[in-house]
Structure formats: C-alpha cells, structure tokens
Scaffold this motif. Structure first.
Motif, PDB file in Angstrom:
ATOM      1  N   LYS A 124       0.822  -1.204   0.000  1.00 27.77           N
ATOM      2  CA  LYS A 124       0.000   0.000   0.000  1.00 27.77           C
ATOM      3  C   LYS A 124       0.857   1.256   0.000  1.00 27.77           C
ATOM      4  O   LYS A 124       0.458   2.295  -0.523  1.00 27.77           O
ATOM      5  N   ASN A 125       2.028   1.173   0.610  1.00 27.42           N
ATOM      6  CA  ASN A 125       2.933   2.316   0.713  1.00 27.42           C
ATOM      7  C   ASN A 125       4.346   1.810   0.418  1.00 27.42           C
ATOM      8  O   ASN A 125       4.879   0.995   1.160  1.00 27.42           O
ATOM      9  N   ILE A 126       4.958   2.303  -0.664  1.00 30.53           N
ATOM     10  CA  ILE A 126       6.260   1.773  -1.065  1.00 30.53           C
ATOM     11  C   ILE A 126       7.388   2.306  -0.189  1.00 30.53           C
ATOM     12  O   ILE A 126       8.452   1.688  -0.100  1.00 30.53           O
ATOM     13  N   PHE A 127       7.186   3.474   0.478  1.00 25.52           N
ATOM     14  CA  PHE A 127       8.241   4.037   1.314  1.00 25.52           C
ATOM     15  C   PHE A 127       8.191   3.480   2.741  1.00 25.52           C
ATOM     16  O   PHE A 127       9.222   3.318   3.376  1.00 25.52           O
ATOM     17  N   PHE A 128       6.994   3.205   3.238  1.00 26.74           N
ATOM     18  CA  PHE A 128       6.857   2.666   4.590  1.00 26.74           C
ATOM     19  C   PHE A 128       5.810   1.558   4.550  1.00 26.74           C
ATOM     20  O   PHE A 128       4.690   1.721   5.038  1.00 26.74           O
ATOM     21  N   PRO A 129       6.144   0.424   3.948  1.00 27.82           N
ATOM     22  CA  PRO A 129       5.154  -0.659   3.825  1.00 27.82           C
ATOM     23  C   PRO A 129       4.865  -1.298   5.169  1.00 27.82           C
ATOM     24  O   PRO A 129       5.778  -1.666   5.908  1.00 27.82           O
ATOM     25  N   THR A 130       3.590  -1.428   5.488  1.00 29.06           N
ATOM     26  CA  THR A 130       3.171  -2.086   6.727  1.00 29.06           C
ATOM     27  C   THR A 130       2.357  -3.340   6.453  1.00 29.06           C
ATOM     28  O   THR A 130       2.091  -4.111   7.373  1.00 29.06           O
ATOM     29  N   ASN A 131       1.937  -3.528   5.227  1.00 22.48           N
ATOM     30  CA  ASN A 131       1.250  -4.765   4.848  1.00 22.48           C
ATOM     31  C   ASN A 131       1.419  -4.974   3.348  1.00 22.48           C
ATOM     32  O   ASN A 131       1.826  -4.072   2.627  1.00 22.48           O
ATOM     33  N   GLY A 132       1.122  -6.182   2.912  1.00 24.95           N
ATOM     34  CA  GLY A 132       1.261  -6.496   1.489  1.00 24.95           C
ATOM     35  C   GLY A 132       2.541  -7.256   1.197  1.00 24.95           C
ATOM     36  O   GLY A 132       3.268  -7.698   2.097  1.00 24.95           O
ATOM     37  N   SER A 133       2.839  -7.392  -0.078  1.00 23.97           N
ATOM     38  CA  SER A 133       4.013  -8.151  -0.502  1.00 23.97           C
ATOM     39  C   SER A 133       4.534  -7.598  -1.821  1.00 23.97           C
ATOM     40  O   SER A 133       3.838  -6.864  -2.529  1.00 23.97           O
ATOM     41  N   LEU A 134       5.759  -7.963  -2.132  1.00 20.25           N
ATOM     42  CA  LEU A 134       6.394  -7.575  -3.390  1.00 20.25           C
ATOM     43  C   LEU A 134       7.113  -8.798  -3.949  1.00 20.25           C
ATOM     44  O   LEU A 134       8.007  -9.359  -3.316  1.00 20.25           O
ATOM     45  N   LEU A 135       6.700  -9.213  -5.149  1.00 17.24           N
ATOM     46  CA  LEU A 135       7.319 -10.347  -5.828  1.00 17.24           C
ATOM     47  C   LEU A 135       7.892  -9.853  -7.144  1.00 17.24           C
ATOM     48  O   LEU A 135       7.198  -9.182  -7.917  1.00 17.24           O
ATOM     49  N   SER A 136       9.171 -10.158  -7.403  1.00 10.92           N
ATOM     50  CA  SER A 136       9.789  -9.739  -8.661  1.00 10.92           C
ATOM     51  C   SER A 136      10.644 -10.862  -9.229  1.00 10.92           C
ATOM     52  O   SER A 136      11.235 -11.652  -8.482  1.00 10.92           O
ATOM     53  N   ARG A 141      21.188 -14.700 -16.786  1.00 11.17           N
ATOM     54  CA  ARG A 141      21.039 -14.400 -15.360  1.00 11.17           C
ATOM     55  C   ARG A 141      19.562 -14.417 -15.000  1.00 11.17           C
ATOM     56  O   ARG A 141      18.710 -13.983 -15.785  1.00 11.17           O
ATOM     57  N   ALA A 142      19.243 -14.897 -13.813  1.00 11.25           N
ATOM     58  CA  ALA A 142      17.872 -14.876 -13.307  1.00 11.25           C
ATOM     59  C   ALA A 142      17.919 -14.628 -11.804  1.00 11.25           C
ATOM     60  O   ALA A 142      18.807 -15.146 -11.106  1.00 11.25           O
ATOM     61  N   GLU A 143      16.986 -13.822 -11.330  1.00 10.60           N
ATOM     62  CA  GLU A 143      16.914 -13.539  -9.896  1.00 10.60           C
ATOM     63  C   GLU A 143      15.448 -13.421  -9.490  1.00 10.60           C
ATOM     64  O   GLU A 143      14.658 -12.720 -10.126  1.00 10.60           O
ATOM     65  N   LEU A 144      15.099 -14.122  -8.411  1.00 10.93           N
ATOM     66  CA  LEU A 144      13.741 -14.100  -7.865  1.00 10.93           C
ATOM     67  C   LEU A 144      13.796 -13.504  -6.470  1.00 10.93           C
ATOM     68  O   LEU A 144      14.632 -13.887  -5.648  1.00 10.93           O
ATOM     69  N   SER A 145      12.889 -12.554  -6.200  1.00 11.61           N
ATOM     70  CA  SER A 145      12.862 -11.885  -4.897  1.00 11.61           C
ATOM     71  C   SER A 145      11.421 -11.814  -4.396  1.00 11.61           C
ATOM     72  O   SER A 145      10.500 -11.495  -5.160  1.00 11.61           O
ATOM     73  N   TRP A 146      11.230 -12.122  -3.108  1.00 12.14           N
ATOM     74  CA  TRP A 146       9.904 -12.044  -2.501  1.00 12.14           C
ATOM     75  C   TRP A 146      10.023 -11.380  -1.140  1.00 12.14           C
ATOM     76  O   TRP A 146      10.843 -11.785  -0.303  1.00 12.14           O
ATOM     77  N   SER A 147       9.218 -10.341  -0.930  1.00 14.48           N
ATOM     78  CA  SER A 147       9.196  -9.610   0.349  1.00 14.48           C
ATOM     79  C   SER A 147       7.777  -9.622   0.889  1.00 14.48           C
ATOM     80  O   SER A 147       6.810  -9.505   0.129  1.00 14.48           O
ATOM     81  N   ARG A 148       7.664  -9.717   2.214  1.00 13.55           N
ATOM     82  CA  ARG A 148       6.351  -9.747   2.876  1.00 13.55           C
ATOM     83  C   ARG A 148       6.363  -8.760   4.035  1.00 13.55           C
ATOM     84  O   ARG A 148       7.336  -8.680   4.799  1.00 13.55           O
ATOM     85  N   TYR A 149       5.271  -7.999   4.181  1.00 14.76           N
ATOM     86  CA  TYR A 149       5.135  -7.007   5.240  1.00 14.76           C
ATOM     87  C   TYR A 149       3.806  -7.251   5.955  1.00 14.76           C
ATOM     88  O   TYR A 149       2.761  -7.360   5.302  1.00 14.76           O
ATOM     89  N   GLN A 150       3.847  -7.332   7.295  1.00 10.88           N
ATOM     90  CA  GLN A 150       2.634  -7.621   8.039  1.00 10.88           C
ATOM     91  C   GLN A 150       2.753  -7.071   9.462  1.00 10.88           C
ATOM     92  O   GLN A 150       3.859  -6.928   9.993  1.00 10.88           O
ATOM     93  N   PRO A 151       1.613  -6.754  10.087  1.00 13.13           N
ATOM     94  CA  PRO A 151       1.662  -6.298  11.490  1.00 13.13           C
ATOM     95  C   PRO A 151       2.218  -7.405  12.387  1.00 13.13           C
ATOM     96  O   PRO A 151       1.922  -8.589  12.192  1.00 13.13           O
ATOM     97  N   PHE A 152       3.000  -7.000  13.378  1.00  7.74           N
ATOM     98  CA  PHE A 152       3.596  -7.962  14.307  1.00  7.74           C
ATOM     99  C   PHE A 152       2.507  -8.504  15.235  1.00  7.74           C
ATOM    100  O   PHE A 152       1.609  -7.780  15.667  1.00  7.74           O
TER     101      PHE A 152
END
Length: 624
Positions: free
Chosen positions: A435-447, A465-476
């Motif tokens: 929802k917010n790319i500068f201060f993400p508090t929820n959601g995910s990013l897959l590239s 070359r190949a690179e897979l990246s996955w990030s997850r953001y969630q309330p603690f």
C-alpha cells in the motif's frame, strides 16, 4: 497648539494590571494545554482488553520507556473523540448497545488520569440474511460478495460497506440508479434484511470531451475503457480516470453522467480535463535506488536531476526527454554516477496501451573498492505493460558498451575486466501488493528479473542471469503497530559460448546496508578473487527478517537478522553455508523517505575474516 499631558502614574499602573491579568489568563490556558496524560483507567470491559481499547484512542499513556515517550498532551475535545472511537470499536464487535462514559482527574497539577466506564450490553449476532427485490444478481452471488456472514457478530459499519459493495456490483452492470436499504429484525439474534430496488438498465449515449486545447480529443477517447451504446459501468469510469492521469497530460480529470433520455434509458458521459504544462524545464533532488554497474545489486544515492521534456510532442501525446543526473553514493561500493540520456516514449504501440521507450545514454560510475572507473554507453528499447494495479511487466532489448580505463593491469586481470559489448534481452515481472512503497506495513512484493546476453544477439559477452525476490510485510503479532518485514532472494549467473568468465561488473554483490549488514558492501562471497580462479557461474541466496518499531514523533527502531552468500557451484548452495549478521538501528521519517542508521554484527564470519565483526551503515529508505 499641542497641549502637554503630564505622566499619569496611576493610569499606567491600571494598564499594567489589565495586561498582567490578560497574560495571566493566557498562562492558565497554556498551563492547561500542557497537562500530560499519566494513566488511562478503563472499567466495565469484560470482553475486550484494556490494550485493544486504548489502541483506538489518540490520547496515550507514557510508553514503557517513559523517558523517551511521555504521555499525550491532554485535550478535552480529543477525549470526547476517543470515547466515540471506543464505542465505535465495541459496535464493530457486535456490542451495538454499548455505552461508554468518560471523566478525568488532575493530579500533581501537571498530569491527568482519564477514566472510561463501559457498559457492554449484549452481543448481537446475525441469525439470517434476507435479500428482497433482486432479479439481476442472485442471492447466492450477493452473499458471496458481502463480508457479513451468518453467525458472525453484527457490525453496522461492515454492513454499510457491504451495501456499498452490492451497489458497485449493480453499477457495473448498467444500473447506476439502483437503490438499497437494510433493516434489522430482532434484538439479540437479528435478521438482516436487504431491500433492493434495481430500477432501469442504463446505456451510454454520447461521450463528450471538455477542456482540451493542446491535446487532441481523440487522445482522450483512446484512454477510455467505455464506448457509446455500452452498459454503464462505474469500474470502467474509474479505470478511465486512472488511465488519463497516467498519461501525464492532465492535472485533473472528472467524468460525470447526465441522464438525457429516460424513455430509452440513456445518458451522456462528460469527460472534463485540465491540461498540464506540456513543455517544461525542471529538476529533482532526493534519494534513489540505483543498480551498481550491470548487476542487479542496488545502492542508495543522493541524486540531482535536471531535465527538459515535451510530454505532448506534435500534439500526439508522445514524450521526448533530455535528462542529466549527478548522484553521490552513500555506501562503500560506489562513489556515485553521472549520466545523460535522451528518450522518446510512444504511449501506444500496435493498438495496445503499452508505453514503449527508445533511449540512448552515456553514464560514468566510479566504484570505490576496488577503485574502478566504468563508462557505459549504448541504446535500448523497453516496453512496459500494466495488467492490473499490482502486476506489470517490462521487456527491453539493447546494447551496452562498458569500458574500464586508468586501472592497474594486475587488478584488471584478477577481476576479469575487459571492454564489454553486451547485447541483451531483459524481462522484469513485478507483482506489487504494497500500500505504501516508502513505509510498507502490509502487502508483498514479488519480482523476477531475467537477462540473456550474447549468443544469437551478438556481442562479446555471453551470459544468462535470473533472480527471484519475494518480500512480505505484516503487522507484528504482539503489537499491531509494529511491522514484521521478511525477504528472500535467490538467483544465478552463468556464462556460455565463447565467454569463459563473467566480467566483474556483471556479478552479484552481497554485503552492506541493503543486503547483509555487518559486512562491507560487495565483500561477502564464498570464494576469493584472484587471477587463477575462473568465475564462470555464480549462485546467490539471501534472507532478511526485520522488525520495525515506531517510537515517538518521526523516530523508530529496527531489529534485524540478515543472511546470505555467493557460491561458484550449485552444490555449494545451502542455508548452513550462509553468513549471518544481526543488529539494530534507528530511523527518522523524512519527506523523502526514512533515513536510517544501522549497526550489524557478524554472527558466523568465515575463517580468515580479519575485518571487524561489527559495522555501521547509513542509508535512506529501508533495506527492503
């Protein structure tokens, strides 16, 4: 003739007394505003904890570390709003008859104790949901789309949201004038009745474009998702507004409906736009994530941009841009970059809305350790396609010539540096649910980033070359205001054909403030750099876990655990052979994003690692 008035001492004293009383009153008012909340006491709450109720309030008690975070400044108006917020929270949990009362007491003439007294009442649940008057959309479909369910606590705010959802579904099927009303039958176990009055199905008659002077009206119509004679659809109208804004040609877009023919059930859509300045000289000042050399590794730079552009070339909506930039690296790996480019963007190609950019560029980058001056120039073409709000692709093809000058021949041999004439195809897939790319508090990013160079494309650099990246953001889990961020990245590079070794500037890099803190930038790998070692393939695996904790005002803290490594053989890749580091940091939220200061400590350095086990990293934007 002026008459002389002698000094009136008594009158002066009276004026001073009035002023003192006036400022004394102000002082009392200011003293009251400086009262701090010492404690919030809640009574009568049996079903909901104090902590959850206090989290709904703006007024706060002193934090656990009261030296850093004192109680809120008391305000009676805010207390009334907090009382309403607590009651609303009760209503959202089914306690629609809850009563909340507030009071406060002053202690020590400087602090306030707030009292909230709660009478919860009974918890109301949904016994049945009846839908009446619906012909276009079946009961089963409506029940699937709403969030209120049988047996769940009655939430009047969720029910209001459900009605809006059903209304939108009807508006997307040609019924913008459908009406809805809900009623409740019962006290403790209620029956929710949703009455629907569908009204006529409406079609689009004409589309009228207003406000264009520099832009051809057909360019506006080209971006619209709806056409004459189609059924009215609110989602197509909203999508059209977004697409018009994305062209960069307009500062304001408004689409309104005017009913013109009630007999034939038709309406006109008025598309009103306000054009932006089409030609402009401008600049930017801020921070950006920049790729190092030809790799996928990024670093944070302080960046200055100057540019001239025409976003409506020949009144066709095409964009031409001349751009120069100077960036200063704030990490150990790169001292920055200077560059200049000319680009031309065609917003539609082959009848598809797929902005295509032709670019020619020249860039100079100075790596720090080792000291390597790189010059890159070339040209490329990139096609960008956005399939939804989250998913997009970028396909590019180009040629890049990379030269290294003024460098010791021994260093050049050990790092396998040579002039690279690389012809490549790149594919980047992104699924961004943040929802917010500068201060993400929820959601995910897959590239997923893939590159093929050389081979049938030509050039003297053959690799893929190949690179897979996955990030997850969630309330603690233990504190919903904290954010638990996790990331995992993996990839490989391999040379083929006549290229026996991968040039240094095409490698993966690990270590530093955006990957594994505690290590120097680009200093983490499982193999040594020497003239005798042939680097024909590299495998990468890295992980990050970070807990972001807001403290006070714009300050926050981080606790993190990073890990990663680079290997020359696939069989060596293993979490057990990764290097780990943990640490903590502080961040400050600026208008340009978070500025952070981190300290990382190596947990399992490699044998022979004589560098310091701890390292400080300064950066802008979060590590991921």
């Amino acid at each position: 003739m002026n008459k002389y008035h002698p000094f009136n001492f008594i009158h002066t004293l009276k004026c001073l007394a009035v002023l003192l009383i006036f400022f004394g009153i102000l002082g009392i008012g200011n003293a009251q505003t400086l009262l701090k909340v010492k404690e919030i006491k809640i009574q009568g709450n049996e079903s909901i904890s104090d902590g959850k109720l206090k989290s709904q309030m703006n007024l706060k008690e002193p934090g656990f570390l009261s030296f850093f975070k004192s109680g809120s400044e008391f305000n009676a108006r805010i207390l009334k709003l907090d009382r309403a917020a607590v009651r609303k929270y009760y209503e959202s949990k089914g306690y629609i008859y809850a009563v909340v009362k507030d009071s406060f007491e002053i202690v020590n003439k400087k602090e306030i104790i707030i009292h909230l007294t709660v009478s919860e009442g009974i918890r109301v649940k949904i016994k049945e949901i009846n839908i009446r008057g619906n012909d276009l959309i079946a009961d089963t479909e409506i029940l699937r789309m709403i969030e209120s369910k049988l047996g769940s606590p009655l939430n009047p705010y969720l029910l209001r949201k459900d009605l809006a959802t059903v209304r939108t579904a009807y508006q997307n099927r040609g019924k913008p004038f459908a009406q809805f009303q809900n009623n409740l039958i019962g006290d403790e176990d209620v029956i929710v009745v949703i009455d629907v009055k569908e009204n006529d199905t409406v079609f689009i008659d004409s589309i009228i474009v207003q406000g264009t002077s520099k832009v051809i009206p057909n360019l506006v119509r080209r971006e619209l998702s709806f056409k004459p004679s189609e059924k009215y659809s609110i989602s197509k109208i909203e999508e059209s507004q977004k697409r018009l804004f994305e062209t960069g040609l307009f500062s304001n877009v408004l689409i309104t409906a005017i009913r013109t023919d009630t007999v034939n059930r038709r309406l006109n859509l008025i598309v009103s736009v306000r054009e932006r300045r089409m030609k402009q000289i401008g600049g930017e000042l801020g921070f950006k994530q920049r790729k190092i050399a030809n790799s996928t590794t990024t670093t944070t730079d302080f960046n200055i941009v100057a540019e001239w552009y025409n976003r409506n070339l020949f009144s066709t909506g095409r964009l031409i841009r001349f751009k120069g930039n100077i960036s200063a690296g704030i990490s150990d790996i790169s001292s920055g970059e200077t560059g200049f480019e000319v680009s031309y963007t065609e917003p539609w190609i082959f009848g598809q809305r797929a902005p295509t950019t032709f670019r020619t560029f020249i860039e100079r980058e100075q790596l720090k350790e080792p000291d390597i001056p790189l010059t890159r120039f070339g040209a490329d073409i990139a096609v960008y396609k956005k399939y939804s709000e989250q998913f997009s692709t970028r396909l590019s093809q180009g040629i890049t010539i990379t030269r290294v000058s003024s460098i010791d021949s021994l260093v050049a041999d050990s790092l396998k540096l040579f002039e690279s004439r690389q012809r490549s195809i790149n594919l980047l897939l992104i699924n961004d649910k943040r929802k917010n790319i500068f201060f993400p508090t929820n959601g995910s990013l897959l590239s997923f980033d893939m590159k093929y160079a050389g081979g049938f494309l030509g050039g003297n650099s053959d690799l893929y070359r190949a690179e897979l990246s996955w990030s997850r953001y969630q309330p603690f889990l233990l504190n919903r205001s904290w954010t638990l961020s996790t990331r995992i990245k993996g990839g490989f590079i391999k040379s083929f054909g006549d290229t026996k070794e991968i040039p240094f500037f095409d490698w993966f890099f690990l270590g530093g403030g955006t990957s594994v803190r505690g290590y120097k930038d680009q200093d983490l790998r499982d193999f040594k750099i020497s003239k005798e070692i042939i680097v024909s393939e590299i495998y990468k695996l890295s992980t990050n876990v970070e807990l972001r904790i807001p403290l006070f005002w714009r300050f926050g803290a981080e606790l993190f655990l990073d890990g990663g490594n680079l290997w020359q053989e696939l069989g060596q890749l293993s979490p057990a052979r990764m290097r780990y580091a943990s640490g903590a940091g502080l961040y400050f939220m600026t208008p340009m994003g978070p500025a952070r200061l981190d300290y990382g400590y190596k947990l399992n350095p490699a044998e022979g690692d004589i560098t310091s086990r701890g390292r400080v990293h300064f950066g802008f934007l979060f590590a991921f």
